[in-house]
Design an enzyme around this catalytic site. Structure first.
Site, short mmCIF file in Angstrom:
data_model
loop_
_atom_site.label_atom_id
_atom_site.label_comp_id
_atom_site.label_asym_id
_atom_site.label_seq_id
_atom_site.Cartn_x
_atom_site.Cartn_y
_atom_site.Cartn_z
N ASP A 171 0.88 -1.17 0.00
CA ASP A 171 0.00 0.00 0.00
C ASP A 171 0.92 1.22 0.00
O ASP A 171 2.09 1.15 0.38
CB ASP A 171 -0.95 0.00 1.20
CG ASP A 171 -2.14 0.94 0.96
OD1 ASP A 171 -2.07 1.75 0.01
OD2 ASP A 171 -3.13 0.89 1.72
C1 BGC Z 1 -4.98 3.41 -0.03
C2 BGC Z 1 -5.08 2.39 -1.15
C3 BGC Z 1 -4.86 3.09 -2.47
C4 BGC Z 1 -3.50 3.76 -2.43
C5 BGC Z 1 -3.13 4.48 -3.72
C6 BGC Z 1 -3.69 4.21 -0.08
O1 BGC Z 1 -3.69 5.24 0.84
O2 BGC Z 1 -5.05 2.74 1.22
O3 BGC Z 1 -6.35 1.78 -1.13
O4 BGC Z 1 -4.95 2.18 -3.52
O5 BGC Z 1 -3.49 4.73 -1.39
O6 BGC Z 1 -3.87 5.60 -3.90
#
Ligand code: BGC
Length: 703
Positions: free
Chosen positions: A255
């Site tokens: 993530d």
């Molecule tokens: C979120 C993810 C997301 C990623 C990219 C993170 O903060 O938890 O779900 O895909 O950001 O934007």
């Protein structure tokens, strides 16, 4: 910055040669992103930069000024004059996870996945950062609107269908957030403390089902810790369970910002750290110098990244996609998600010929929330149908529609007496009052948990005032997760949930109100009467450092069943304009079959649900019952459809933490069939003997 090579997809690439020729520095760089959404560019080699974008309900893409001026983008913008002129690419906003969950329809999920895959492909993007399949452990979790269900089976089945759809288009899906990421409070570091059986049966189960059924090409590891170890460093979860046990052969992407130390995450088999992190290179170099990581591990990881590249490189030959067709898919998914919770006194549908004047109250009729906030927000859809416009379109000139929106209701709060009188007067002279109630972004957002599950007091008050004077009060809930209806439920004749239903939601809602669409959605999460009725409340949100999943398996309906708490609306519940009756439950060999008859004059769709209860004299503690099969079936007016279920081992499994494996206990299982977790009119017993394993004496056979 893309590589300089004009690579044709058909060209063969000798990846092993590239690995041999890459310097160690290049390899280290390649293991981490180079920007917020792209990988590192290997200029010297014929592999281009890979791109990873949100999100699960449609592409979120900021265009460069060149892209904005491109012929393709110009064409789209002139075809859809209502889209914004800004930086964001014009892309379809599909219904969010809560709505998709309410469809209980794998076909819909596959279609949505496919359409999203097409849009990503048309923009040359390798991976969709979704689906988000964390379990809705607690109604306050701010991201519940992104997730499908409180139940692992629903989440797993729907997630797998979505992944299949996306990947059909040559684009990778990336199920997230693996794992135990069930709240936003302390989301970057909170330690989810959980026992092995609960982890396997509730929280890992959707991921396991998706990996085994749909073979995703990537997977996103979460921010949080699990039993003390960061998800991005959790070798047991990533290497032992995900790869070795389930056979995952894709790449693990972190993530965004989840990696604390790139070397530790590499050791845990995270292939790609996203986004760019300045310290990553130095961390790898230091670990290499200290012999913590070696070339073999680095090469193996690069090999997996190249394998991913090979799987997705058709995106370099983008094809145009049809946004008009995708709008129809979005409308269809929204239709299927509409969930009817209450319908008394024939309040719905409101047929054109029955009414002359309708009063529409509440801003979300004119300005609905079609998605939640955060990384999944699709901000530049080509269309955005509103319930108000669509109601006007369907009812036409013959029916007068009066609208009281934001300014009216807000003045209302301050000058309650005067406005109450005015609302009452208008409601009294209308043939039906439609109240559109929503919760705002603060209740449906990434990074923020909600702190209540109530509607705004002014909306509740509007419902009560309307009740006093009107015989037909219909409430439409434009919400991202469960709300309590207890305080005003008795004032409504009908309650519809439209969820956060994407750009076609307005059409779906209006069609359902007029009777063009027959609702068939079911609650993928329990609606409690009161927040205090939720077991995990005691174990949420933890002390800021850790949250202990003390309720174990008693999540959602499992808790309401075990502790005999009556919810306002149970898991799996949803009404229809048709009347369905279940009957003729039979077992023949390993097949279970039953009928669903539609006794009404209206064609409709029903969701057959099969639950099992474990043998009464089991040695283990089990939930009262668990959903193990569902199917959404269309049944025409006055017709009957038979449903056939193959009774395989999976239907009866539980996870044995002492033996660390899935097992089937022998004994007499109760099988329940019906259309909600509390309406299960058919019941039979199945004597299971096939789970008996020689050499394990405590799983005794009942026979
Ligand atoms: C979120 C993810 C997301 C990623 C990219 C993170 O903060 O938890 O779900 O895909 O950001 O934007």
């Amino acid at each position: 910055m893309e590589g300089n090579f004009q690579l044709k997809v058909k060209d063969e690439i000798d990846y092993e040669k590239i690995i041999r020729e890459m310097t160690l520095e290049e390899k280290f760089h390649y293991l981490t992103g180079a920007g917020s959404n792209c990988g590192y560019t290997l200029d010297r080699f014929p592999v281009k930069t890979m791109r990873y974008h949100d999100g699960p309900f449609g592409l979120r893409l900021r265009l460069t000024s060149d892209q904005k001026k491109s012929e393709a983008e110009r064409k789209i913008r002139s075809a859809f004059p209502n889209c914004q002129k800004g930086e964001e690419a014009v892309t379809t906003a599909f219904p969010t996870g809560c709505a998709l969950g309410a469809t209980w329809d794998e076909t819909v999920l596959e279609q949505v996945g496919e359409a999203i895959g097409e849009e990503f492909h048309s923009h040359g993007i390798h991976a969709v950062l979704g689906p988000a399949v964390n379990i809705k452990r607690h109604p306050l979790c701010g991201r519940n609107f992104e997730y499908y269900s409180e139940d692992p089976h629903v989440s797993g089945m729907l997630g797998a269908a979505y992944v299949k759809g996306v990947q059909k288009k040559g684009v990778a899906a990336c199920p997230k957030h693996y794992a135990l990421n069930n709240q936003e409070r302390g989301r970057f570091s909170v330690n989810s403390e959980v026992d092995e059986r609960t982890m396997r049966e509730i929280y890992l189960k959707p991921f396991e089902m998706i990996v085994k059924e749909a073979r995703p090409w990537s997977m996103m590891c979460a921010y949080n810790r699990i039993n003390g170890v960061y998800a991005s460093e959790h070798r047991e979860l990533l290497e032992e369970i995900l790869r070795k046990e389930w056979g995952f052969d894709g790449i693990v992407i972190s993530d965004w910002g989840a990696v604390k130390n790139r070397a530790y995450s590499l050791l845990a088999s995270v292939d790609l750290c996203m986004p760019y992190q300045e310290q990553a290179f130095a961390q790898l170099k230091e670990a290499y110098e200290k012999n913590l990581i070696d070339t073999e591990l680095v090469d193996e990881t690069i090999r997996r990244l190249f394998h991913f590249y090979e799987r997705t490189r058709s995106v370099y030959e983008p094809e145009e996609c049809d946004l008009e067709k995708h709008h129809q898919i979005a409308v269809n998914a929204a239709r299927k998600s509409i969930t009817l919770l209450k319908n008394e006194n024939g309040a719905l549908p409101v047929r054109k010929e029955e009414v002359k004047r309708i009063l529409v109250v509440g801003e979300s009729a004119a300005d609905p929330l079609i998605g939640g906030d955060g990384s999944s927000r699709v901000s530049n859809p080509p269309y955005r149908t509103t319930p108000l416009e669509e109601l006007k379109r369907f009812y036409g000139e013959e029916v007068e529609i009066e609208f009281l929106g934001h300014s009216f209701l807000h003045t209302y709060e301050h000058e309650i007496g005067y406005m109450e009188m005015e609302l009452a007067q208008k409601a009294a002279t209308a043939d039906a009052v439609l109240i559109f109630a929503n919760q705002d972004y603060s209740c449906t957002s990434e990074a923020i948990d909600r702190n209540h599950i109530e509607l705004e007091p002014y909306l509740e008050h509007a419902i009560r005032v309307s009740r006093r004077v009107s015989r037909r009060v219909i409430v439409v809930l434009n919400i991202g997760s469960a709300v309590s209806t207890a305080k005003w439920n008795h004032c409504a004749d009908a309650i519809l949930v439209s969820w956060l239903g994407g750009q076609g939601m307005g059409t779906a809602v209006a069609e359902t109100i007029c009777g063009i669409n027959n609702p068939g959605g079911k609650l993928p999460e329990t609606f409690p009467k009161d927040l205090r009725d939720v077991e995990s409340l005691k174990n949420y949100p933890g002390d800021g450092y850790k949250v202990v999943y003390k309720e174990r398996l008693q999540v959602g309906y499992r808790h309401f069943d075990a502790n005999r708490v009556k919810p306002e609306y149970e898991f799996g519940f949803g009404l229809s304009y048709s009347r369905f009756v279940f009957g003729n439950l039979e077992q023949r060999g390993d097949e279970l079959s039953f009928d669903i008859a539609n006794l009404s004059d209206v064609d409709g769709e029903e969701v057959a649900q099969v639950y099992i209860s474990f043998p009464e004299n089991s040695w283990n503690d089990h939930p009262v019952k668990e959903l193990r099969y569902f199917k959404r079936v269309a049944v025409k007016a006055h017709e009957t459809v038979s449903v056939h279920v193959k009774m395989t081992e999976e239907l009866f499994q539980y996870y044995n933490a002492a033996l660390h494996k899935w097992m089937v206990e022998c004994g007499a299982y109760t099988i329940w069939v019906g259309n909600s977790s509390r309406n299960l009119p058919l019941r039979t017993t199945k004597s299971v003997t096939f789970g008996y394993e020689e050499g394990i004496t405590y799983e005794t056979s009942m026979e």
